[in-house]
Write a protein that holds these residues in place. Structure first.
Motif, PDB file in Angstrom:
ATOM      1  N   ARG A  32     -14.969   5.627  32.438  1.00 18.07           N
ATOM      2  CA  ARG A  32     -16.357   6.250  33.054  1.00 18.07           C
ATOM      3  C   ARG A  32     -17.394   5.524  32.665  1.00 18.07           C
ATOM      4  O   ARG A  32     -17.538   5.167  31.213  1.00 18.07           O
ATOM      5  N   PHE A 107     -14.831  13.686  19.399  1.00 19.90           N
ATOM      6  CA  PHE A 107     -14.195  14.838  19.892  1.00 19.90           C
ATOM      7  C   PHE A 107     -15.108  15.859  20.277  1.00 19.90           C
ATOM      8  O   PHE A 107     -15.100  16.447  21.367  1.00 19.90           O
TER       9      PHE A 107
ATOM     10  N   ASN B  37     -13.050  27.245  29.690  1.00 22.56           N
ATOM     11  CA  ASN B  37     -11.891  26.451  30.402  1.00 22.56           C
ATOM     12  C   ASN B  37     -11.984  25.542  31.283  1.00 22.56           C
ATOM     13  O   ASN B  37     -11.044  25.013  32.030  1.00 22.56           O
ATOM     14  N   TYR B  39     -13.099  22.702  30.253  1.00 22.66           N
ATOM     15  CA  TYR B  39     -12.654  21.712  29.033  1.00 22.66           C
ATOM     16  C   TYR B  39     -11.142  21.635  29.121  1.00 22.66           C
ATOM     17  O   TYR B  39     -10.282  22.617  29.502  1.00 22.66           O
ATOM     18  N   PRO B  40     -10.677  20.430  28.698  1.00 22.58           N
ATOM     19  CA  PRO B  40      -8.959  20.537  28.721  1.00 22.58           C
ATOM     20  C   PRO B  40      -8.632  21.492  27.754  1.00 22.58           C
ATOM     21  O   PRO B  40      -9.419  21.834  26.827  1.00 22.58           O
ATOM     22  N   ALA B  41      -7.152  21.991  27.799  1.00 17.49           N
ATOM     23  CA  ALA B  41      -6.728  23.065  27.011  1.00 17.49           C
ATOM     24  C   ALA B  41      -6.859  22.923  25.403  1.00 17.49           C
ATOM     25  O   ALA B  41      -7.183  24.009  25.105  1.00 17.49           O
ATOM     26  N   GLU B  42      -6.591  21.865  25.240  1.00 16.98           N
ATOM     27  CA  GLU B  42      -6.852  21.526  23.491  1.00 16.98           C
ATOM     28  C   GLU B  42      -7.911  21.741  23.070  1.00 16.98           C
ATOM     29  O   GLU B  42      -8.329  22.180  22.023  1.00 16.98           O
ATOM     30  N   THR B  43      -8.954  21.372  23.999  1.00 16.00           N
ATOM     31  CA  THR B  43     -10.424  21.164  23.414  1.00 16.00           C
ATOM     32  C   THR B  43     -10.756  22.633  23.643  1.00 16.00           C
ATOM     33  O   THR B  43     -11.609  23.173  22.792  1.00 16.00           O
ATOM     34  N   ARG B  45      -9.176  25.291  23.221  1.00 13.31           N
ATOM     35  CA  ARG B  45      -8.735  26.108  22.143  1.00 13.31           C
ATOM     36  C   ARG B  45      -9.794  26.045  20.743  1.00 13.31           C
ATOM     37  O   ARG B  45     -10.181  27.108  20.265  1.00 13.31           O
ATOM     38  N   PHE B  46     -10.079  24.843  20.618  1.00 16.87           N
ATOM     39  CA  PHE B  46     -11.016  24.667  19.448  1.00 16.87           C
ATOM     40  C   PHE B  46     -12.379  25.121  19.635  1.00 16.87           C
ATOM     41  O   PHE B  46     -12.847  25.810  18.751  1.00 16.87           O
ATOM     42  N   LYS B  48     -13.315  27.708  21.581  1.00 20.98           N
ATOM     43  CA  LYS B  48     -13.098  29.176  21.424  1.00 20.98           C
ATOM     44  C   LYS B  48     -12.961  29.740  19.898  1.00 20.98           C
ATOM     45  O   LYS B  48     -13.401  30.713  19.705  1.00 20.98           O
ATOM     46  N   ARG B  50     -13.100  28.004  16.568  1.00 23.84           N
ATOM     47  CA  ARG B  50     -14.138  27.618  15.316  1.00 23.84           C
ATOM     48  C   ARG B  50     -15.562  28.461  15.428  1.00 23.84           C
ATOM     49  O   ARG B  50     -16.266  28.161  16.268  1.00 23.84           O
ATOM     50  N   VAL B  58     -20.557  22.776  20.147  1.00 20.92           N
ATOM     51  CA  VAL B  58     -20.849  22.884  21.614  1.00 20.92           C
ATOM     52  C   VAL B  58     -20.439  24.388  21.673  1.00 20.92           C
ATOM     53  O   VAL B  58     -21.156  25.109  22.640  1.00 20.92           O
ATOM     54  N   GLN B  99     -21.192  15.010  29.119  1.00 22.74           N
ATOM     55  CA  GLN B  99     -19.729  15.075  29.265  1.00 22.74           C
ATOM     56  C   GLN B  99     -19.086  14.802  30.690  1.00 22.74           C
ATOM     57  O   GLN B  99     -20.158  14.539  31.649  1.00 22.74           O
TER      58      GLN B  99
END
Lengths: 544, 188
Positions: A32, A107, B37, B39-43, B45-46, B48, B50, B58, B99
């Motif tokens: 990107r 990240f 949601n 964001y990608p699922a792994e992200t 999860r974090f 939501k 932490r 974020v 982003q």
């Protein structure tokens, strides 16, 4: 307390049973705009004698790779597994516990799972398993292995240049895996087939030719410092006389060229010059600058071990040529990781120099006994501790200061307290950011390891978000308006980051603050700081 | 009759907004889920789970800003309210502007709150007055969305400014101060 303990059904309710729609191996890389740096200028690559110098564009399908690029990478991988035991261990030992996953500023800021340090490393590990482990060879994907393809290569390039090698993730790794070294290793492999970025390759080439990243020749380097001499005289009434290339001087001073050529580092540079003048007048300190070793930074570190060694050697060769006793280093970031962690076994030990002793206080810097190089914050803190500097911290009263621990001086050499000690002695208003964002847990500026280009601004702003978020907190809570740091890349990157995230906060080097406060013998009544802005209480002073 | 009717309307409006305030936590939670949601699922999860604002800037700043935006929908529409809304939208959009989102994806979340409120308060099954109030609220959300576009564009423009001006302000300023650049930048 008991009320706060979650009930089992609450905990079960939080479990997400869904697997991601697509596994990471099946999620193709999307290069990107705004997230990558331009490919290297072939002239720079050629000048350094690095492989496959040619013009290429990351957005095009054809990256103009050598025909046998897979073989080159495989052999390069193998050679380095044999050469660096650390890499072999880092490839094998990770249990994918995820402790590092959410610690990376890239990240946190981008939200891209492939910027989780564990996953970034997994990009390489998957190839390692495929090529070098029996389980990977037999079980393939089941064992987390995959063959090297052009898609994988593009993923490597994209994400290995989305790591600033800050090592925050390593702090949390129970096994001590140094993820920065995985990036360093990966970038070294990419260099074997000519995949570098210009923001790194051209500074390295310049440094190799002329001694500094910008390619400034010795006479221009001297001219620039002489212009600062004029500015200093105007502000303080004192004529400083920096020494250049002086054979037999006691100390050689080397700082990143950013301090000489880029704002606001230039004010830090003026700070060094004033400090050296003060120490010369009062105590006879004999410091020389070099117009040849005119760069403390080492972008070779972001290229390959060999290139890092070549650039680092220049500093020590110059120290030998001039016959100085030891080297004093300026406010730089990655220079200090190169010095503290690699120099000794790369170009050292520097036996021809003496263990650094501060000639004014008698302090012997045992921590630098082998590298013979002392950080100027350690040096100045020592001077203050022994009462050798006359200071008026009130001159910095209009600055409400916080300190950004630069990644490499903090995690790479363990320097946490010296800069804070200096700041607290030269200024009255200091507030630290929250504990999990400073010292060894400090967040990167977002632009380290050669990523401080203009074209990857979105990446830099995303990477800078966690740091800026903590700055915003102290700005809103304590009115912090000045962020101090001891790194030239920080001084270049943080003003931009602040402009986007916390516009009311400015950036300074620590020695700019020192020089503002330093009471020089014979100075005129100072009405402005080094930036030409009024000192506190002098707002109405006659400008003429 | 008219007077009574108008009074009833105002009461209904008060009640409707009060109802939103009463269900603020649920609405905020559902709205937050929707935005996260994206964001990608792994992200996601974090983001939501932490709860430290410095470890998860974020997730936490998004959560707080959504709560402020709900307040803005229910509070009086005055200058203070508008400033609050602008600041909360800025916090979220400044992040989403850098982003991996298209402009539409970045701003979409503002409009999602309509569905969240409808579902939470079962608006479709309510009396006609509530439906009317909801329509008025829809327009308010649209206004927020438009404000969001302005903010998003300002962030993007800022990024381009930074790209264009960084080197100039960093290197050229120092060189020009030193007199290396003969022509003053101010005269150009």
């Amino acid at each position: 307390m008991s009320d706060e303990t979650p009930k089992p059904d609450e905990l079960f309710g939080k479990i997400d049973y869904r697997t991601p729609a697509k596994g990471w191996m099946d999620t193709p890389v999307n290069i990107r705009k705004g997230m990558y740096c331009y490919a290297s200028n072939p002239k720079s690559v050629k000048n350094l004698g690095l492989p496959n110098a040619r013009a290429w564009n990351p957005l095009e399908d054809d990256w103009k790779l050598p025909e046998n690029w897979q073989q080159i990478l495989h052999e390069g991988f193998k050679e380095r597994l044999d050469k660096f035991r650390s890499i072999k261990i880092f490839m094998d030992i990770c249990v994918r516990c995820g402790a590092c996953a959410d610690k990376c500023h890239f990240f946190i800021g981008t939200g891209d799972p492939k910027n989780m340090p564990v996953l970034r490393a997994e990009l390489l590990r998957s190839i390692y398993r495929n090529d070098f482990t029996p389980t990977g060879k037999i079980f393939g994907r089941l064992a987390g292995a995959r063959p090297m393809t052009l898609e994988v290569l593009k993923e490597w390039w994209y994400y290995l240049f989305q790591c600033s090698e800050c090592r925050r993730c390593s702090v949390y790794c129970p096994y001590g895996i140094d993820t920065a070294e995985i990036t360093i290793f990966g970038r070294e492999l990419l260099n074997l087939i000519g995949l570098n970025i210009d923001w790194i390759a051209t500074p390295v080439s310049n440094c190799y030719n002329t001694g500094n990243h910008l390619g400034i020749q010795p006479h221009a380097f001297k001219d620039m410092l002489n212009f600062f001499v004029e500015d200093i005289e105007e502000i303080t009434g004192i004529h400083v006389e920096p020494q250049y290339n002086k054979k037999g001087a006691d100390i050689l001073f080397i700082t990143p060229s950013g301090d000489v050529f880029a704002d606001p580092g230039t004010y830090t540079c003026m700070g060094y010059m004033l400090l050296f003048h003060y120490l010369k007048e009062k105590y006879g300190l004999d410091v020389t600058w070099s117009t040849y070793a005119s760069e403390g930074g080492n972008f070779g570190f972001f290229t390959s071990h060999e290139t890092m060694k070549r650039l680092n050697a220049k500093m020590y060769n110059e120290a030998r040529r001039l016959g100085v006793k030891w080297i004093l280093g300026g406010e730089c970031g990655h220079m200090w990781r190169v010095i503290s962690q690699y120099m000794d076994t790369m170009n050292g030990p520097a036996d021809f120099l003496e263990t650094p002793v501060n000639p004014i206080t008698g302090t012997r810097f045992e921590n630098a006994a082998s590298t013979k190089m002392v950080h100027i914050a350690e040096f100045t803190a020592d001077l203050i501790r022994h009462g050798k500097l006359e200071l008026d911290p009130g001159r910095n009263d209009n600055k409400i200061i916080s300190f950004h621990d630069s990644c490499n001086p903090s995690r790479g050499m363990g320097m946490f307290d010296e800069p804070r000690y200096v700041i607290k002695n030269v200024a009255n208003n200091f507030y630290d950011m929250p504990a999990n964002t400073i010292r060894e847990q400090t967040f990167c500026c977002g632009s380290g390891s050669g990523l401080n280009a203009g074209e990857d601004m979105e990446l830099r702003m995303a990477g800078g978000l966690p740091r800026a978020n903590a700055v915003k907190h102290v700005h809103e809570t304590y009115g912090v308006n000045m962020l101090a740091c001891v790194c030239a890349i920080d001084r270049a990157a943080l003003p931009t980051s602040m402009e986007y995230w916390v516009p009311d906060v400015d950036v300074t080097g620590v020695h700019e603050l020192v020089a503002n406060a330093l009471i020089l013998p014979g100075e005129q009544d100072r009405t402005t700081d080094l930036r030409g802005e009024p000192l506190p209480g002098m707002e109405d002073a006659d400008e003429g | 009759m008219r007077t009574i009717s108008r009074g009833g309307g105002r009461n209904a409006q008060m009640n409707f907004k009060k109802k939103i305030s009463q269900h603020k936590e649920t609405i905020a939670k559902k709205w937050f889920e929707l935005i996260i949601n994206s964001y990608p699922a792994e992200t996601a999860r974090f983001l939501k789970t932490r709860n430290d604002p410095f470890a998860n800037p974020v997730g936490m700043s998004t959560r707080q800003s959504l709560e402020v935006l709900i307040d803005c929908l229910t509070d009086q529409i005055d200058q203070t309210g508008q400033d609050k809304a602008r600041s909360a939208l800025d916090t979220i959009l400044r992040i989403r502007a850098i982003q991996d989102f298209t402009p539409a994806q970045a701003i979409r979340f503002v409009f999602d709150v309509k569905q969240v409120i409808r579902q939470t308060l079962s608006v479709e099954h309510s009396d006609s007055q509530t439906v009317k109030e909801m329509a008025a609220l829809d327009r308010q959300v649209d206004e927020l969305g438009l404000l969001g576009f302005d903010i998003y564009m300002k962030c993007r423009e800022k990024i381009y400014d930074l790209k264009a001006n960084e080197i100039k302000s960093r290197i050229y300023k120092a060189f020009s101060r030193a007199g290396i650049i003969k022509e003053s930048l101010d005269d150009v």
